[in-house]
Design a protein around this motif. Structure first.
Motif, PDB file in Angstrom:
ATOM      1  N   MET C 143       0.702  -1.257   0.035  1.00 12.41           N
ATOM      2  CA  MET C 143       0.121  -0.135   0.028  1.00 12.41           C
ATOM      3  C   MET C 143       0.685   1.080  -0.249  1.00 12.41           C
ATOM      4  O   MET C 143       2.001   1.446   0.779  1.00 12.41           O
ATOM      5  N   VAL C 144       0.596   2.274  -0.758  1.00 11.88           N
ATOM      6  CA  VAL C 144       1.294   3.493  -0.842  1.00 11.88           C
ATOM      7  C   VAL C 144       0.235   4.488  -0.230  1.00 11.88           C
ATOM      8  O   VAL C 144      -0.747   4.602  -0.866  1.00 11.88           O
ATOM      9  N   VAL C 149       4.034  13.099  -5.746  1.00 12.97           N
ATOM     10  CA  VAL C 149       5.230  12.585  -6.684  1.00 12.97           C
ATOM     11  C   VAL C 149       6.018  11.452  -5.989  1.00 12.97           C
ATOM     12  O   VAL C 149       6.288  10.512  -6.744  1.00 12.97           O
ATOM     13  N   ALA C 150       6.184  11.397  -4.850  1.00 18.02           N
ATOM     14  CA  ALA C 150       7.033  10.448  -4.168  1.00 18.02           C
ATOM     15  C   ALA C 150       6.233   9.111  -4.129  1.00 18.02           C
ATOM     16  O   ALA C 150       6.698   7.822  -4.405  1.00 18.02           O
ATOM     17  N   GLY C 151       4.815   9.454  -3.759  1.00 17.28           N
ATOM     18  CA  GLY C 151       4.089   8.162  -3.664  1.00 17.28           C
ATOM     19  C   GLY C 151       3.759   7.678  -5.057  1.00 17.28           C
ATOM     20  O   GLY C 151       3.878   6.386  -5.163  1.00 17.28           O
ATOM     21  N   ILE C 152       3.745   8.505  -6.181  1.00 17.97           N
ATOM     22  CA  ILE C 152       3.430   8.095  -7.449  1.00 17.97           C
ATOM     23  C   ILE C 152       4.668   7.173  -7.998  1.00 17.97           C
ATOM     24  O   ILE C 152       4.561   6.115  -8.507  1.00 17.97           O
ATOM     25  N   GLN C 153       5.827   7.684  -7.562  1.00 20.71           N
ATOM     26  CA  GLN C 153       7.183   7.081  -7.961  1.00 20.71           C
ATOM     27  C   GLN C 153       7.224   5.535  -7.266  1.00 20.71           C
ATOM     28  O   GLN C 153       7.498   4.526  -8.115  1.00 20.71           O
ATOM     29  N   ALA C 154       6.760   5.423  -6.281  1.00 19.11           N
ATOM     30  CA  ALA C 154       7.052   4.392  -5.353  1.00 19.11           C
ATOM     31  C   ALA C 154       6.051   3.317  -5.885  1.00 19.11           C
ATOM     32  O   ALA C 154       6.486   2.181  -6.190  1.00 19.11           O
ATOM     33  N   ALA C 155       4.726   3.881  -6.195  1.00 20.05           N
ATOM     34  CA  ALA C 155       3.572   2.978  -6.682  1.00 20.05           C
ATOM     35  C   ALA C 155       3.997   2.618  -8.059  1.00 20.05           C
ATOM     36  O   ALA C 155       3.982   1.243  -8.261  1.00 20.05           O
ATOM     37  N   GLY C 324       1.350  -6.644   2.514  1.00 27.39           N
ATOM     38  CA  GLY C 324       2.180  -6.821   3.035  1.00 27.39           C
ATOM     39  C   GLY C 324       3.457  -5.721   3.651  1.00 27.39           C
ATOM     40  O   GLY C 324       4.093  -6.022   4.762  1.00 27.39           O
ATOM     41  N   ALA C 325       3.252  -4.576   2.931  1.00 28.14           N
ATOM     42  CA  ALA C 325       4.288  -3.498   3.311  1.00 28.14           C
ATOM     43  C   ALA C 325       3.043  -2.170   3.080  1.00 28.14           C
ATOM     44  O   ALA C 325       2.477  -2.247   2.324  1.00 28.14           O
ATOM     45  N   ILE C 326       3.709  -1.352   3.901  1.00 35.77           N
ATOM     46  CA  ILE C 326       3.029   0.128   3.486  1.00 35.77           C
ATOM     47  C   ILE C 326       4.148   1.185   3.322  1.00 35.77           C
ATOM     48  O   ILE C 326       5.266   1.209   3.926  1.00 35.77           O
ATOM     49  N   ILE C 327       4.194   1.776   2.419  1.00 36.09           N
ATOM     50  CA  ILE C 327       4.887   3.215   1.928  1.00 36.09           C
ATOM     51  C   ILE C 327       4.130   4.221   2.229  1.00 36.09           C
ATOM     52  O   ILE C 327       3.038   4.615   1.663  1.00 36.09           O
ATOM     53  N   VAL C 328       4.669   5.214   3.214  1.00 39.54           N
ATOM     54  CA  VAL C 328       4.024   6.351   3.717  1.00 39.54           C
ATOM     55  C   VAL C 328       4.665   7.808   3.002  1.00 39.54           C
ATOM     56  O   VAL C 328       5.803   7.670   2.914  1.00 39.54           O
TER      57      VAL C 328
END
Lengths: 154, 307, 652
Positions: C143-144, C149-155, C324-328
């Motif tokens: 989950m992001v 822009v940071a979240g988009i890149q990670a996703a 299984g993991a979360i990016i904030v």
């Protein structure tokens, strides 16, 4: 400077710190990394959470002659395990009320909240608590012959 | 001595209200009578030490002011009110020194009388806003200053330095604005409400006061103000007493009245302008008073005249 | 037990204020301690080999390293002892650097303290038991949180690697702050031209599930198996049906809705699509301005919608996503300049913020890309920029540098000159901070090629003169007061933590600093990990940074997730609670207090009940241990006996 000289001349007090792994132990590390000078009386024991802190640990330490016990954890609502520090807070409040019944000044026990980023606050907490314990002087410890009626609790 | 006032507060007048700012003292006493607050003047009060003492030695200043506070404390007061922001700063400075563990002993040694540092020092404005309350002032207004445009001028010390003043916003205060609105005046946004008037430079560098006070007067005039409400004897002196001097310096005629906030409140309470010391103002307020009289149609008695 | 003690000198970090030799000699006298030594850098490769050699040579059964904080190197040394054949939990650390050598210069007291800390560690070690991790399967979805822009890149990075991604965005469109920007420094790239394609990619990737206009309700579980409840706020438009044609927006009669995307500089409609490039390009009704909701009748949008997508009876919906993991990557908000009374505290309409000016410069902005004053629409000739508004100022509680303002002011000043060639720009600054590739050159270009006047000093006052503004400040280089008449004043408002950051941190059980920025696990070496395993950080939510750094961090967080997901199972820590059934009195108190529901009843023969720990769910807080009346439940590696041994060693 004057303050430090005094501490040096006095013998060191025996102060035990119980710090939660996530916030306060990190806060004490932050204080160290920032080279924030503190009195040297404190010995820190790392516990996973203040919720792990059994009041008996504080009793045991104070009865065996520790001069002070300091517990520190995450700020309320910030507990790594959600609610551990809230349970801890209740236990510590009861503990503070109960200590005088053993003839131990309740001021010898202190709990507070310091987050991992609050190095400076940790320095203040340690300095203030150490000063307080130096003021109280040596803890005579728990003696079975102590007359409980004459204790602070009367 | 028993009185029927709803509350009593220790009152420290300070030196300037005995001299150039007599009308501040007079109007303060008058309006607090209406507001049902008894002012108990600190017996045998002494000068706060003013600028020279704290420039020379902060401890000296603290001790000089501390004596007044100690007397007030002994009388059982927890709050002392003063009209002058300069005195206020000295009184607060004394409490700050008391609260400094390294200096407290020295202060008490010099004072040589019991002092517990429990007392709080407030300005007349702060007392009006926080203890009396804007609603209470509004309730006592008999003759609203409707149609009269007044700009509030706070000066430097009333809300600053923020750490010591602990009152209102240091850069954009609103307490005088709110009082003026409560007594019915039109209050435009005054950008120079906290700009320095030049203070004591009026004595040594008239050009500086000419520039700084001139700016304030010009801005007030440009905003169409009939008066500038002040709460500091020194600001009042620069804006009012030196107004002619500044007119010469700036080459512009101002003729704007600079009353104390308490004088304006008194006017709206229906107190005789003479009792409020309006006649002591240097820039002739007659124009303002006549206008006030014309606008307040409800006024039952003779138009106010002074002099 | 045969115990070896290794006292680290850490170069001079420890040795300069602690007599490490004496520590080693003193603890040698302790029972069970058969070997002690000092070492220059114990954590180095030869240092670790020295430990392994000693374990073999002296047949050690337990190891104590007195060095830095266990938060730093405990995993390092655990691996080292494991390589030499010891169980990794037969190891203890005494923190004699952060807690001793760095906090006092008193060598005598420090040495005594260090000896006592080592004695305590030895006392605990005597009660240590070998522990063995168990393994759980990883749910390989990520989950992001936050679609900037940071979240988009990670996703995108995670999706490119084939993972299922759930992207949660608070606003009705992804894009974040970058979507509001006109150009980016130092290349003057059009912001929406470089971000737009990435936003479209998010919409087109089949393995990205986007929850826009949604917020995190609650988070449970642990690394590998989180369950996140997401509140999908009611949009009153069926997004499955909505085609984003915009007819509803055209016809909506409620026209005085402050446009959030344009920072309040223009109006939008009660039903709107926030901006033309929005992803998802779907309409949302703003309930507080909608005439149907405020007055009870209207319904025009429902009538005109060709797709019949309007649903006035829509309610919030809560969905549960298992990941299984979360990016904030929740980004930031901008400092509210009304704290600065001297700048007018919002009184003057032509005193605007940097992001407002960004919207004015933008071709899709409120004035179609023409620079105009908000008050009267006049084109400004003199523009003053004020740096550090809400940055590096302790008096407003923001002592930190926002890191991007110096650069965006330079960019905006250059763009002003491009838009209005005969304009003049002035910048009041404290210091110019431009430490990145081509950044300082860019600022110099603003000064030298574009003639932007840089004045070093703070502004003390802004006041009106006619329809213009006078900016009164100090030129500290010349030592004089200056007054600049301006048509427009731009306040370079600084970065502050996103509203709601603290609440989110509490839901995720991650830490934040005093300003509300999320705390990384280690400021240097673990900058995208949090203290909570399986939760990673990207972008400004961790601290002020610019676009390239945010993008890099987005990719870094994705890489961390991919590394985690490279295995099918993960080890769970064996530092969990365990029940001695013989002692359990079945009071059920442990079950009541457990925050994770990790303890349940176990039925024994004859209807006897005992508490049982689900080891993969237990997080090891020890609350049950402190609660248990007969102490039948013990937290492994922090048992009562172990802690009491430490206390006794010190106090007895």
């Amino acid at each position: 400077m004057e303050e430090r000289e005094k501490t040096k001349n006095n013998t060191e007090m025996r102060i035990l710190g119980f710090l939660c792994n996530w916030c306060s132990y990190g806060g004490a590390d932050t204080a160290g990394v920032s080279r924030l000078k503190q009195p040297t009386d404190l010995r820190i024991i790392r516990i996973p959470c203040t919720g792990r802190m059994d009041p008996l640990f504080a009793f045991k330490a104070l009865i065996s002659g520790a001069d002070g016990v300091l517990v520190s954890g995450c700020h309320p609502k910030d507990c790594h395990y959600s609610v551990g520090n809230l349970y801890a807070r209740r236990r510590f409040e009861v503990l503070k009320d109960f200590l005088p019944f053993l003839g131990i000044e309740s001021d010898r026990f202190h709990y507070t909240w310091v987050s991992a980023s609050e190095g400076q606050r940790w320095q203040e907490v340690v300095t203030e608590f150490s000063r307080r314990i130096h003021e109280l002087g040596r803890n005579p410890g728990f003696d079975m012959n102590t007359n409980l009626v004459n204790s602070e609790a009367r | 001595m028993k009185d029927n006032f709803s509350r009593t507060v220790a009152y420290y007048p300070g030196c300037s209200v005995e001299g150039t700012a007599k009308e501040f003292d007079e109007s303060t006493r008058e309006i607090f009578r209406v507001l049902n607050v008894a002012l108990r003047e600190i017996p045998d009060w002494n000068c706060c030490g003013s600028t020279p003492s704290h420039i020379y030695d902060p401890l000296l200043s603290a001790a000089i002011s501390g004596r007044n506070l100690a007397i007030a404390e002994r009388m059982g007061f927890y709050e002392v009110m003063t009209p002058c922001p300069g005195c206020l700063k000295a009184l607060k400075g004394s409490i700050e020194v008391f609260n400094n563990p390294l200096k407290r002993k020295d202060l008490l040694n010099i004072l040589d009388m019991p002092f517990y540092g429990r007392i709080k020092a407030v300005s007349v404005v702060q007392f009006l806003v926080e203890d009396v309350g804007i609603e209470e002032i509004e309730r006592c207004v008999l003759f609203p200053l409707e149609g009269i445009t007044i700009v509030p001028y706070y000066g430097c010390l009333l809300t600053r330095p923020p750490k010591s003043a602990q009152f209102d916003d240091p850069e954009q205060p609103t307490s005088l604005d709110r009082i003026l609105e409560a007594i019915g005046a039109t209050v435009p946004h005054f950008p120079f409400k906290t700009e320095c008037c030049g203070a004591t430079y009026g004595v040594v560098r008239k050009d500086i006061v000419g520039r700084l006070t001139g700016r304030i007067l010009e801005m007030a005039l440009d905003l169409g103000a009939d008066a500038i409400a002040v709460a500091c004897p020194l600001c009042q002196q620069n804006l009012d007493l030196r107004q002619e001097q500044i007119e010469r310096y700036r080459g512009r005629s101002f003729k704007i009245s600079v009353p104390y906030i308490t004088q304006l409140i008194g006017l709206s309470f229906g107190i005789d302008p003479k009792k409020l010391g309006w006649h002591r103002l240097a820039a002739d307020p007659q124009k303002l008073l006549t206008r006030f009289d014309k606008l307040s149609k409800k006024r039952p008695t003779e138009p106010p005249t002074i002099r | 037990m045969r115990i070896g003690v290794f006292v680290c000198q850490c170069g001079t970090n420890i040795a300069s204020t602690v007599d490490t030799e004496r520590v080693a000699q003193e603890v040698k006298k302790l029972p069970d301690v058969v070997y002690t030594t000092t070492y220059m850098y114990t954590c180095s490769e030869p240092g670790q080999q020295e430990i392994q050699r000693a374990i073999e040579e002296h047949n050690l059964q337990g190891v104590v390293v007195a060095a830095c904080s266990p938060r730093m190197h405990e995993p390092t040394f655990r691996r080292a002892v494991e390589k030499a054949g010891l169980n990794r939990y037969m190891f203890e650390m005494a923190n004699i650097r952060e807690h001793v050598s760095w906090v006092s210069n008193d060598r005598e007291a420090n040495t005594k303290k260090a000896i006592e800390l080592v004695r305590m560690a030895v006392a605990k070690l005597r009660f240590n038991q070998p522990l063995f991790p168990s393994r759980v399967a990883i749910n390989k979805r990520v989950m992001v949180i936050g679609g900037g822009v940071a979240g988009i890149q990670a996703a995108l990075d995670c999706a490119d690697a084939g993972l299922d991604v759930v992207l949660v965005e608070r606003r009705t469109s992804i894009g974040g702050k970058m979507a509001q920007l006109d150009k980016t420094f130092p290349t003057i790239d059009c912001s929406s031209c470089i971000l737009g394609p990435k936003m479209v990619d998010v919409a087109q990737k089949e393995n990205i599930t986007l929850h826009a206009y949604s917020e995190i309700e609650s988070v449970s579980g642990y690394v590998g198996n989180f369950a996140v409840r997401v509140r999908k706020k009611a949009t009153y438009v069926d997004w499955k049906a909505c085609t984003g044609c915009g007819v509803c927006m055209e016809k909506c009669p409620s026209r005085k809705v402050p446009d959030e995307f344009n920072e309040g500089l223009s109006f939008t409609r009660a039903i709107n699509i926030p901006f033309p490039q929005a992803i998802p390009k779907k309409a949302t009704i703003n309930r507080s301005y909608c005439i149907y909701f405020t007055k009870g009748k209207c319904g025009i949008c429902a009538k005109v919608c060709p797709a019949k997508a309007i649903r006035y009876d829509m309610t919030d919906e809560v969905v549960t996503e298992e990941v299984g993991a979360i990016i904030v990557a929740t980004g930031y908000d901008l400092f509210d300049p009304s704290a600065y009374g001297e700048y007018g505290a919002g009184q003057y309409r032509d005193v605007i913020t940097g992001i407002q000016y960004e919207r004015i410069l933008s071709a899709s902005g409120p004035f179609g890309g023409h620079i105009k004053r908000p008050s009267d629409g006049r084109e400004p000739k003199d523009v003053v920029f004020i740096a550090c508004v809400g940055s590096r100022d302790a008096s407003v509680g923001r002592p930190y540098c926002s890191g991007v303002c110096c650069m965006y002011i330079a960019k905006q000043a250059i763009l002003t000159k491009d838009h209005i060639p005969n304009s003049r720009s002035y910048v009041f600054y404290m210091d110019i901070r431009s430490p990145a590739k081509n950044y300082d050159e860019f600022v110099r270009r603003a000064q030298e090629e574009y003639g932007v006047q840089y004045i070093r000093g703070r502004v003390g006052k802004i006041y009106p003169r006619g329809d213009r503004l006078v900016v009164q400040g100090m030129d500290t280089l010349l030592g004089i007061q200056v007054e600049v008449e301006a048509d427009l004043v731009v306040l370079a408002t600084g970065i502050e933590a996103s509203r709601g950051a603290r609440e989110l941190a509490e839901k995720l059980h991650i830490s934040y600093d005093q300003y509300g920025f999320f705390m990384e696990n280690h400021p240097k070496l673990r900058p995208v990990e949090t203290n909570t395993a399986g939760i990673y950080l990207a972008g400004v939510c961790q601290g002020p940074k610019d676009i390239p750094a945010s993008v890099a961090q987005g990719s870094a967080a994705a890489a961390k997730v991919l590394a985690l997901f490279a295995r099918d199972t993960i080890e769970t820590s064996p530092q969990v609670a365990s029940v001695t059934e013989r002692a359990c009195i079945a009071c059920g108190k442990c079950i009541e207090v457990c925050p994770y529901g990790a303890i349940r009843w176990k039925e024994l023969k004859g209807g006897v009940r005992k508490a049982e720990v689900i080891t993969t769910v237990c997080q090891g807080c020890g609350l049950c241990n402190a609660t248990c009346p007969p102490k039948a439940i013990q937290l492994q590696h922090a048992t009562d006996n172990q802690i009491l041994a430490e206390i006794e060693e010190l106090c007895a």
